[in-house]
Design a protein around this motif. Structure first.
Motif, PDB file in Angstrom:
ATOM      1  N   PRO C  62       0.796  -1.234   0.000  1.00 33.29           N
ATOM      2  CA  PRO C  62       0.000   0.000   0.000  1.00 33.29           C
ATOM      3  C   PRO C  62       0.827   1.282   0.000  1.00 33.29           C
ATOM      4  O   PRO C  62       0.314   2.328  -0.415  1.00 33.29           O
ATOM      5  N   LEU C  63       2.078   1.259   0.464  1.00 37.55           N
ATOM      6  CA  LEU C  63       2.806   2.517   0.673  1.00 37.55           C
ATOM      7  C   LEU C  63       4.177   2.585  -0.027  1.00 37.55           C
ATOM      8  O   LEU C  63       4.465   3.541  -0.740  1.00 37.55           O
ATOM      9  N   ALA C  64       5.020   1.574   0.211  1.00 38.62           N
ATOM     10  CA  ALA C  64       6.424   1.657  -0.231  1.00 38.62           C
ATOM     11  C   ALA C  64       6.580   1.216  -1.674  1.00 38.62           C
ATOM     12  O   ALA C  64       7.303   0.268  -2.002  1.00 38.62           O
ATOM     13  N   LEU C  65       5.919   1.922  -2.569  1.00 32.67           N
ATOM     14  CA  LEU C  65       5.833   1.481  -3.961  1.00 32.67           C
ATOM     15  C   LEU C  65       7.180   1.529  -4.670  1.00 32.67           C
ATOM     16  O   LEU C  65       7.548   0.594  -5.405  1.00 32.67           O
ATOM     17  N   ALA C  66       7.942   2.603  -4.468  1.00 35.85           N
ATOM     18  CA  ALA C  66       9.218   2.737  -5.176  1.00 35.85           C
ATOM     19  C   ALA C  66      10.152   1.591  -4.800  1.00 35.85           C
ATOM     20  O   ALA C  66      10.790   0.980  -5.671  1.00 35.85           O
ATOM     21  N   ALA C  67      10.216   1.270  -3.520  1.00 36.81           N
ATOM     22  CA  ALA C  67      11.101   0.191  -3.069  1.00 36.81           C
ATOM     23  C   ALA C  67      10.700  -1.142  -3.698  1.00 36.81           C
ATOM     24  O   ALA C  67      11.548  -1.900  -4.183  1.00 36.81           O
ATOM     25  N   VAL C  68       9.404  -1.416  -3.727  1.00 34.83           N
ATOM     26  CA  VAL C  68       8.929  -2.687  -4.285  1.00 34.83           C
ATOM     27  C   VAL C  68       9.151  -2.735  -5.795  1.00 34.83           C
ATOM     28  O   VAL C  68       9.515  -3.776  -6.354  1.00 34.83           O
ATOM     29  N   LEU C  69       8.965  -1.618  -6.458  1.00 34.19           N
ATOM     30  CA  LEU C  69       9.233  -1.557  -7.908  1.00 34.19           C
ATOM     31  C   LEU C  69      10.719  -1.778  -8.185  1.00 34.19           C
ATOM     32  O   LEU C  69      11.092  -2.543  -9.093  1.00 34.19           O
ATOM     33  N   ALA C  70      11.559  -1.112  -7.426  1.00 35.62           N
ATOM     34  CA  ALA C  70      13.016  -1.224  -7.638  1.00 35.62           C
ATOM     35  C   ALA C  70      13.458  -2.666  -7.476  1.00 35.62           C
ATOM     36  O   ALA C  70      14.316  -3.170  -8.211  1.00 35.62           O
ATOM     37  N   GLU C  71      12.846  -3.339  -6.520  1.00 37.81           N
ATOM     38  CA  GLU C  71      13.224  -4.712  -6.213  1.00 37.81           C
ATOM     39  C   GLU C  71      12.725  -5.708  -7.263  1.00 37.81           C
ATOM     40  O   GLU C  71      13.352  -6.733  -7.510  1.00 37.81           O
ATOM     41  N   ASN C  72      11.577  -5.394  -7.869  1.00 38.30           N
ATOM     42  CA  ASN C  72      10.927  -6.390  -8.722  1.00 38.30           C
ATOM     43  C   ASN C  72      11.054  -6.157 -10.226  1.00 38.30           C
ATOM     44  O   ASN C  72      10.878  -7.096 -11.002  1.00 38.30           O
ATOM     45  N   ALA C  73      11.318  -4.934 -10.649  1.00 33.40           N
ATOM     46  CA  ALA C  73      11.438  -4.687 -12.092  1.00 33.40           C
ATOM     47  C   ALA C  73      12.707  -5.350 -12.609  1.00 33.40           C
ATOM     48  O   ALA C  73      13.738  -5.353 -11.942  1.00 33.40           O
ATOM     49  N   ALA C  74      12.606  -5.938 -13.795  1.00 37.72           N
ATOM     50  CA  ALA C  74      13.777  -6.595 -14.387  1.00 37.72           C
ATOM     51  C   ALA C  74      13.576  -6.651 -15.893  1.00 37.72           C
ATOM     52  O   ALA C  74      12.442  -6.570 -16.383  1.00 37.72           O
ATOM     53  N   ALA C  75      14.667  -6.772 -16.618  1.00 38.21           N
ATOM     54  CA  ALA C  75      14.622  -6.699 -18.084  1.00 38.21           C
ATOM     55  C   ALA C  75      13.667  -7.736 -18.689  1.00 38.21           C
ATOM     56  O   ALA C  75      13.029  -7.478 -19.707  1.00 38.21           O
ATOM     57  N   ASP C  76      13.523  -8.878 -18.055  1.00 36.89           N
ATOM     58  CA  ASP C  76      12.672  -9.936 -18.618  1.00 36.89           C
ATOM     59  C   ASP C  76      11.301  -9.995 -17.941  1.00 36.89           C
ATOM     60  O   ASP C  76      10.608 -11.008 -18.014  1.00 36.89           O
ATOM     61  N   ARG C  77      10.921  -8.919 -17.292  1.00 34.65           N
ATOM     62  CA  ARG C  77       9.634  -8.908 -16.574  1.00 34.65           C
ATOM     63  C   ARG C  77       8.746  -7.743 -16.980  1.00 34.65           C
ATOM     64  O   ARG C  77       9.229  -6.686 -17.379  1.00 34.65           O
ATOM     65  N   THR C  78       7.447  -7.959 -16.808  1.00 31.57           N
ATOM     66  CA  THR C  78       6.490  -6.853 -16.842  1.00 31.57           C
ATOM     67  C   THR C  78       5.928  -6.685 -15.433  1.00 31.57           C
ATOM     68  O   THR C  78       5.451  -7.658 -14.843  1.00 31.57           O
ATOM     69  N   VAL C  79       6.002  -5.477 -14.921  1.00 33.57           N
ATOM     70  CA  VAL C  79       5.420  -5.201 -13.605  1.00 33.57           C
ATOM     71  C   VAL C  79       4.197  -4.301 -13.805  1.00 33.57           C
ATOM     72  O   VAL C  79       4.277  -3.259 -14.463  1.00 33.57           O
ATOM     73  N   ILE C  80       3.065  -4.741 -13.265  1.00 39.66           N
ATOM     74  CA  ILE C  80       1.839  -3.920 -13.266  1.00 39.66           C
ATOM     75  C   ILE C  80       1.679  -3.303 -11.882  1.00 39.66           C
ATOM     76  O   ILE C  80       1.826  -4.000 -10.884  1.00 39.66           O
TER      77      ILE C  80
END
Lengths: 170, 170, 170
Positions: C62-80
């Protein structure tokens, strides 16, 4: 040439109007229809003012828009009106009897204005029907005004998230 | 051919629907879903009625829309429904149990309707989340209905300030 | 590539985000910002969850979106991320002091994220001005956020009745 820039709250419509006015290379006159009636509105006005180039002449006119437009529009000028929705709201709040008169004056004037005129207006009709009868009437008046002004505009742009969609013109 | 015309309050969506119907050169049947429950609604209905050509046949049907459409659509006719949002609101207010049934009947019927059918609907989901749970539910139902009707429409047009944006079709 | 999908309530914006993510052929990570604080919200969340392929990894933040995005985004992934508007609302409700910090982190992060990132957000500024000062402030913050995110997005799409209108990109 009259153009209308339509959008929601904080959609970037004023910034787009200011950008278009800057591109023209003409003298810019900025007509603000807001009145700093309370602290919140004073802040909104200050926020808008900060962004504008100092060379622009600012005029505050909450009600007599047609008269101020007639006086200030000129072939070598761009006049911005920001925004029609507040002007409508001011007229409905201050002097209901004057509303029809001022609106008809504006609509008669638009086709003959010299130079460039950029009108900013809010789209307010895309939410749930308001409970409040006055809000419903305002929504109706605002929608009708946008339709009638759009008829006289050479270009109409809808703005969302700062991005323009052309509804009319190029 | 089914087409959907979407827009806000006083966006010019009914006028666009009427203009498109007039262009067809067919007999026009106008199905109004509004009920003149109070003075304000009676005025809104009268305002819409004034604008319509006298040759058009008007039918008022607040609830049984699918049945009236099935009976009136024909290869040489254009049927306007104005509007789906009021029909949904009538069903939610009058007979919640009937809502699913009427809606599914309408969605099953749309692909097989002969002639031309112009459906008018409001977009109501672009404001702040309403405080009222019923308004939130209505907003959800209206959004879902628009999506499902749009799937069956050959053309979908969004209207703002009287100006059309084509979302689907040509 | 960052893309922003904007729309009203029940406009089909989540479904469009999910469809675009499915087309990519990459691993999909779904970041939900909603918290099931009451029964109504729990139902909305369940409704969204049912539609998603089981192979997708879901994260609730609900809150720490940037941290979770930084951790999960990757060249072979799509993050929604579904959706920015609820995340903004969570920050305003839970920890106003943190709002600026989280928002600036997100905006700094967007240009450098690897892979594909699909951000879903609500347009909430197209209704009548809300009576409630907090709702007005939320509306302002949501509009500004949409503008700033749109600047960083390669593609911005507005959705109505399930149908996309491209505002930026292709």
């Amino acid at each position: 040439m009259v153009e209308l820039i339509l959008g929601g709250a904080r959609s970037g419509k004023s910034a787009l109007a200011e950008q278009r006015a800057s591109e023209g290379g003409r003298q810019v006159i900025y007509i603000a229809t807001a009145e700093a009636g309370d602290e919140e509105m004073a802040e909104r006005i200050a926020h808008h003012r900060e962004r504008r180039p100092e060379a622009w002449l600012s005029i505050e006119e909450p009600l007599a828009l047609a008269a101020v437009l007639a006086e200030n529009a000129a072939a070598d000028r761009t006049v911005i009106v920001d925004c029609l929705t507040l002007w409508l709201s001011n007229l409905m709040a201050a002097d209901e009897a004057r509303l029809n008169d001022e609106r008809e004056q504006l609509l008669r004037l638009l086709p003959s204005l010299p130079g460039r005129v950029v009108l900013v207006s809010n789209e307010v009709g895309l939410g749930i029907v308001p409970d409040n009868p006055l809000a419903r009437r305002f929504r109706d008046e605002a929608g009708w005004l946008n339709q009638r002004v759009a008829e006289h505009a050479a270009r109409v742009t809808f703005v969302a998230a700062g991005l323009p969609m052309i509804l009319k013109g190029e």
